[in-house]
Design an enzyme around this catalytic site. Structure first.
Site, PDB file in Angstrom:
ATOM      1  N   SER A   1      -8.870   2.415   8.495  1.00 30.01           N
ATOM      2  CA  SER A   1      -9.349   3.089   9.718  1.00 30.01           C
ATOM      3  C   SER A   1     -10.495   2.330  10.395  1.00 30.01           C
ATOM      4  O   SER A   1     -10.553   2.266  11.632  1.00 30.01           O
ATOM      5  CB  SER A   1      -9.798   4.513   9.399  1.00 30.01           C
ATOM      6  OG  SER A   1      -8.705   5.274   8.936  1.00 30.01           O
TER       7      SER A   1
ATOM      8  N   HIS B   1      -9.160   4.793  -2.466  1.00 35.34           N
ATOM      9  CA  HIS B   1      -8.497   4.843  -1.151  1.00 35.34           C
ATOM     10  C   HIS B   1      -9.373   5.635  -0.185  1.00 35.34           C
ATOM     11  O   HIS B   1     -10.336   6.274  -0.594  1.00 35.34           O
ATOM     12  CB  HIS B   1      -7.139   5.546  -1.279  1.00 35.34           C
ATOM     13  CG  HIS B   1      -6.075   4.672  -1.871  1.00 35.34           C
ATOM     14  ND1 HIS B   1      -4.981   4.246  -1.159  1.00 35.34           N
ATOM     15  CD2 HIS B   1      -5.952   4.130  -3.104  1.00 35.34           C
ATOM     16  CE1 HIS B   1      -4.214   3.497  -1.942  1.00 35.34           C
ATOM     17  NE2 HIS B   1      -4.788   3.403  -3.133  1.00 35.34           N
TER      18      HIS B   1
ATOM     19  N   ALA C   1     -11.512   4.863   2.164  1.00 38.56           N
ATOM     20  CA  ALA C   1     -12.931   4.498   2.026  1.00 38.56           C
ATOM     21  C   ALA C   1     -13.558   3.943   3.306  1.00 38.56           C
ATOM     22  O   ALA C   1     -14.568   3.256   3.252  1.00 38.56           O
ATOM     23  CB  ALA C   1     -13.084   3.497   0.878  1.00 38.56           C
TER      24      ALA C   1
ATOM     25  N   ASP D   1       0.847  -1.191   0.000  1.00 36.56           N
ATOM     26  CA  ASP D   1       0.000   0.000   0.000  1.00 36.56           C
ATOM     27  C   ASP D   1       0.888   1.248   0.000  1.00 36.56           C
ATOM     28  O   ASP D   1       1.805   1.367   0.819  1.00 36.56           O
ATOM     29  CB  ASP D   1      -0.860  -0.043   1.280  1.00 36.56           C
ATOM     30  CG  ASP D   1      -1.973   0.975   1.284  1.00 36.56           C
ATOM     31  OD1 ASP D   1      -2.424   1.375   0.202  1.00 36.56           O
ATOM     32  OD2 ASP D   1      -2.419   1.338   2.399  1.00 36.56           O
ATOM     33  N   HIS D   2       0.663   2.171  -0.925  1.00 36.34           N
ATOM     34  CA  HIS D   2       1.394   3.441  -0.980  1.00 36.34           C
ATOM     35  C   HIS D   2       2.909   3.298  -1.032  1.00 36.34           C
ATOM     36  O   HIS D   2       3.630   3.916  -0.222  1.00 36.34           O
ATOM     37  CB  HIS D   2       1.003   4.350   0.209  1.00 36.34           C
ATOM     38  CG  HIS D   2      -0.415   4.807   0.150  1.00 36.34           C
ATOM     39  ND1 HIS D   2      -0.838   5.797  -0.714  1.00 36.34           N
ATOM     40  CD2 HIS D   2      -1.519   4.390   0.818  1.00 36.34           C
ATOM     41  CE1 HIS D   2      -2.145   5.972  -0.551  1.00 36.34           C
ATOM     42  NE2 HIS D   2      -2.584   5.119   0.363  1.00 36.34           N
TER      43      HIS D   2
HETATM   44  P1  13P Z   1      -9.048   4.707   5.418  1.00 33.35           P
HETATM   45  O1  13P Z   1      -8.181   5.560   6.309  1.00 33.35           O
HETATM   46  O2  13P Z   1     -10.286   5.420   5.003  1.00 33.35           O
HETATM   47  O3  13P Z   1      -9.343   3.368   6.020  1.00 33.35           O
HETATM   48  O4  13P Z   1      -8.206   4.446   4.059  1.00 33.35           O
HETATM   49  C1  13P Z   1      -7.248   3.411   3.993  1.00 33.35           C
HETATM   50  C2  13P Z   1      -6.434   3.470   2.759  1.00 33.35           C
HETATM   51  O5  13P Z   1      -6.744   4.124   1.783  1.00 33.35           O
HETATM   52  C3  13P Z   1      -5.216   2.643   2.747  1.00 33.35           C
HETATM   53  O6  13P Z   1      -4.486   2.839   1.581  1.00 33.35           O
HETATM   54  O1  G3H Z   2      -3.165   4.951   3.617  1.00 34.57           O
HETATM   55  C1  G3H Z   2      -2.772   4.760   4.767  1.00 34.57           C
HETATM   56  C2  G3H Z   2      -3.094   3.499   5.460  1.00 34.57           C
HETATM   57  O2  G3H Z   2      -4.175   3.696   6.333  1.00 34.57           O
HETATM   58  C3  G3H Z   2      -1.884   2.970   6.170  1.00 34.57           C
HETATM   59  O3  G3H Z   2      -1.663   3.652   7.351  1.00 34.57           O
HETATM   60  O4  G3H Z   2       0.777   4.181   7.160  1.00 34.57           O
HETATM   61  O5  G3H Z   2      -0.381   4.269   9.384  1.00 34.57           O
HETATM   62  O6  G3H Z   2       0.074   2.069   8.251  1.00 34.57           O
HETATM   63  P1  G3H Z   2      -0.210   3.547   8.071  1.00 34.57           P
HETATM   64 ZN    ZN Z   3      -4.561   4.835   0.801  1.00 32.63          ZN
END
Ligand code: 13P
Ligand code: G3H
Ligand code: ZN
Length: 312
Positions: free
Chosen positions: A260, A214, A216, A83-84
């Site tokens: 979240s 994202h 969501a 992720d990211h």
């Molecule tokens: P939320 O913070 O809305 O759960 O988004 C998570 C997310 O986009 C992780 O890449």
């Molecule tokens: O997009 C962000 C995700 O909620 C991941 O959060 O970097 O705190 O693990 P984090």
């Molecule tokens: Zn994200």
């Protein structure tokens, strides 16, 4: 079943008018809660790992936990996604380290730099059988300890998507239509709104192409209430109305990211348990309801929001 990429999942989701849940994982209880729900409901699932998760739990522990979940879930299709990813090196490290999908998030760079960086990751990933998610447009909120202020966030420009996809070769595209990261997505009194017109225009320009949403989480108010009633302080925590996510899932959105809501579910369960059982100190006692809360949250998303139950 071994780990799968998201290719087949997204093709079926696009055609079927539903979305796959991509849930962030940070420890064993989260992996178990998500995969137990997905397995029981026969829902394909994406487990995603952020840089912060790798820092917290270490890459090897997370991949071994996912390996264990795959062994435990029979033939359920599970994808393991970065992720990211902020740069080529972190993407390469996850591709080399057993992930089936990576995101290269070049959304903070210029359009040209984003294309060059994403193209480089795609070339390496595809040569290793791994798929890539790119991003155009910037979400507000907190991600990997970097806060993007609402005024710096920007909607995706639909006029750029064809060139971006064509020049990079990405397999899916995250777009910004008004969602944001974290538990405070709208101000109190502000009407939650998403730019479905942008999503429609993007899908018109990229027919059949999987779009990612994202930020969501819906931040269920009953759980926020539990947190606040048991010593927590989350005033004005507000998420995306589920009805809007259901609508996005029926459109070109094939992957919906949720982190979240898992945090909120676990925190509510742990706070309530410890408040009601002040003498308990065995972590298994409070992590059991926390894991059950993750499972219930994911089951709800699969059944009532994503529409992917029975699609595995
Ligand atoms: P939320 O913070 O809305 O759960 O988004 C998570 C997310 O986009 C992780 O890449
Ligand atoms: O997009 C962000 C995700 O909620 C991941 O959060 O970097 O705190 O693990 P984090
Ligand atoms: Zn994200």
């Amino acid at each position: 079943m071994a780990l799968v990429t998201t290719t087949e999942m997204f093709r079926k989701a696009y055609d079927g008018g539903y979305a796959i849940g991509a849930f962030n994982v940070n420890n064993m209880e989260i992996v178990q809660g998500i995969t137990e729900a997905a397995s029981e409901l026969r829902a394909p699932v994406i487990l995603q790992v952020s840089a912060g998760a790798r820092k917290y739990a270490k890459h090897v522990y997370l991949t071994k936990l996912v390996e264990a979940a795959i062994a435990d879930c029979g033939d359920l299709p599970i994808a393991l996604h970065l992720d990211h990813g902020a740069d080529f090196e972190v993407c390469k490290s996850c591709i080399d380290g057993g992930f089936s999908s990576v995101m290269i998030d070049g959304s903070s760079h210029s359009f040209e730099e984003n294309i060059a960086l994403t193209r480089k990751v795609v070339e390496y990933a595809h040569a290793h059988g791994v798929v890539v998610e790119g991003e155009l447009g910037q979400l507000a909120g907190i991600e990997d300890e970097v806060k993007v202020h609402a005024e710096d966030a920007s909607y995706t420009n639909p006029a750029q998507v064809e060139e971006f996809v064509e020049k990079t070769g990405v397999d899916s595209l995250a777009i910004a239509i008004g969602t944001s990261h974290g538990a405070y997505k709208f101000k109190p009194g502000q009407k939650p709104q998403l730019r479905f017109d942008i999503l429609e225009e993007v899908s018109r320009r990229l027919p059949g192409f999987p779009i990612v949403l994202h930020g969501a989480s819906s931040v269920p108010q009953d759980l926020v209430k539990v947190i606040n009633e048991h010593g927590g302080q989350m005033p004005n925590a507000i998420g995306i109305p589920e009805e809007m996510l259901r609508q996005a899932a029926k459109m070109a959105v094939c992957k919906i990211n949720i982190d979240s809501d898992i945090r909120v579910a676990m925190t509510a369960a742990i706070r309530k348990y410890l408040d009601e059982n002040p003498s308990h100190f065995d972590p298994r006692q409070y992590l059991s309801p926390a894991r059950a809360a993750v499972k219930a949250m994911v089951a709800h998303k699969i059944t009532d929001v994503l529409g992917c139950a029975g699609k595995a």
